[in-house]
Design a protein around this motif. Structure first.
Motif, PDB file in Angstrom:
ATOM      1  N   VAL A  30     -50.511  37.958 -24.420  1.00  0.00           N
ATOM      2  CA  VAL A  30     -49.406  38.545 -25.172  1.00  0.00           C
ATOM      3  C   VAL A  30     -49.088  37.659 -26.369  1.00  0.00           C
ATOM      4  O   VAL A  30     -48.905  36.451 -26.239  1.00  0.00           O
ATOM      5  CB  VAL A  30     -48.156  38.712 -24.278  1.00  0.00           C
ATOM      6  N   GLY A  31     -49.070  38.273 -27.537  1.00  0.00           N
ATOM      7  CA  GLY A  31     -48.762  37.559 -28.776  1.00  0.00           C
ATOM      8  C   GLY A  31     -49.986  37.268 -29.619  1.00  0.00           C
ATOM      9  O   GLY A  31     -49.889  37.213 -30.839  1.00  0.00           O
ATOM     10  N   PHE A 124     -37.595  33.256 -21.294  1.00  0.00           N
ATOM     11  CA  PHE A 124     -38.496  33.733 -22.342  1.00  0.00           C
ATOM     12  C   PHE A 124     -39.935  33.905 -21.861  1.00  0.00           C
ATOM     13  O   PHE A 124     -40.618  34.847 -22.262  1.00  0.00           O
ATOM     14  CB  PHE A 124     -38.478  32.762 -23.541  1.00  0.00           C
ATOM     15  N   LEU A 125     -40.399  32.997 -21.018  1.00  0.00           N
ATOM     16  CA  LEU A 125     -41.812  32.979 -20.656  1.00  0.00           C
ATOM     17  C   LEU A 125     -42.183  33.906 -19.508  1.00  0.00           C
ATOM     18  O   LEU A 125     -43.281  34.472 -19.507  1.00  0.00           O
ATOM     19  CB  LEU A 125     -42.243  31.547 -20.310  1.00  0.00           C
ATOM     20  N   PRO A 127     -41.288  37.040 -18.401  1.00  0.00           N
ATOM     21  CA  PRO A 127     -41.721  38.415 -18.699  1.00  0.00           C
ATOM     22  C   PRO A 127     -43.036  38.458 -19.483  1.00  0.00           C
ATOM     23  O   PRO A 127     -43.898  39.292 -19.218  1.00  0.00           O
ATOM     24  CB  PRO A 127     -40.569  38.993 -19.532  1.00  0.00           C
ATOM     25  N   ARG A 128     -43.193  37.562 -20.440  1.00  0.00           N
ATOM     26  CA  ARG A 128     -44.430  37.499 -21.233  1.00  0.00           C
ATOM     27  C   ARG A 128     -45.623  37.172 -20.348  1.00  0.00           C
ATOM     28  O   ARG A 128     -46.690  37.782 -20.460  1.00  0.00           O
ATOM     29  CB  ARG A 128     -44.274  36.449 -22.339  1.00  0.00           C
ATOM     30  N   ASN A 129     -45.464  36.209 -19.449  1.00  0.00           N
ATOM     31  CA  ASN A 129     -46.577  35.796 -18.607  1.00  0.00           C
ATOM     32  C   ASN A 129     -46.926  36.850 -17.555  1.00  0.00           C
ATOM     33  O   ASN A 129     -48.098  37.015 -17.210  1.00  0.00           O
ATOM     34  CB  ASN A 129     -46.292  34.442 -17.972  1.00  0.00           C
ATOM     35  N   GLU A 131     -46.698  40.062 -18.091  1.00  0.00           N
ATOM     36  CA  GLU A 131     -47.463  41.042 -18.862  1.00  0.00           C
ATOM     37  C   GLU A 131     -48.859  40.517 -19.179  1.00  0.00           C
ATOM     38  O   GLU A 131     -49.840  41.266 -19.129  1.00  0.00           O
ATOM     39  CB  GLU A 131     -46.721  41.414 -20.149  1.00  0.00           C
ATOM     40  N   THR A 132     -48.972  39.233 -19.484  1.00  0.00           N
ATOM     41  CA  THR A 132     -50.280  38.635 -19.746  1.00  0.00           C
ATOM     42  C   THR A 132     -51.189  38.802 -18.532  1.00  0.00           C
ATOM     43  O   THR A 132     -52.348  39.204 -18.673  1.00  0.00           O
ATOM     44  CB  THR A 132     -50.129  37.144 -20.128  1.00  0.00           C
TER      45      THR A 132
END
Length: 146
Positions: A30-31, A124-125, A127-129, A131-132
């Motif tokens: 993600v990103g 912050f991390l 939800p991103r992780n 999804e990753t």
């Protein structure tokens, strides 16, 4: 340190095969929006993925460096994103009865993120992780079909 995990219904060598394909990172990290280059011997210690983050024309170009690798079992990365900072990211693979448990840990090690308390980093991390790891699983299971 933020930790998340996901079971992928494929053996560890198949999961590690995607981790070992530096060109695939923009498809599941993600990103990451563009992979500009991958060092020839990736993912050996010291090799790099040269990536871009963000939408054009506001992309930031930087790199991710392999810090440690145990083929088929783990991969530790130092991901840079100037001017935001850098993070240590580790993927651990453990065989299960139905596939592989992938555990991803991440910690900001420089820049503004490293000044945040761990509880705030998790906000912050996590939800991103999550999804990753879901994207990684899709790529492992479905490959180029997805």
């Amino acid at each position: 340190m933020t930790t998340t995990d996901l079971e992928i219904p494929r053996p560890p060598d198949q999961v590690f095969g995607v981790l070992a394909d530096g060109w695939s990172y923009a498809g599941w990290v993600v990103g990451a929006t563009h992979i500009r280059d991958v060092d020839h011997f990736w993912p050996e210690v010291g090799t790099r993925i040269h990536h871009s983050v963000g939408a054009w024309p506001l992309q930031i170009e930087d790199e991710t460096v392999v810090q440690a690798v145990d083929h088929g079992k783990s991969l530790e990365l130092h991901a840079k994103l100037w001017p935001v900072g850098a993070a240590r990211i580790r993927f651990d693979l453990a065989p299960t009865a139905t596939g592989t448990r992938v555990t991803m840990t991440e910690k900001a090690v420089s820049g503004p993120g490293s000044l945040m308390p761990e509880a705030m980093q998790k906000v912050f991390l996590l939800p991103r992780n999550r999804e990753t790891l879901k994207r990684l699983a899709d790529l492992v299971v479905h490959g180029d079909q997805g």
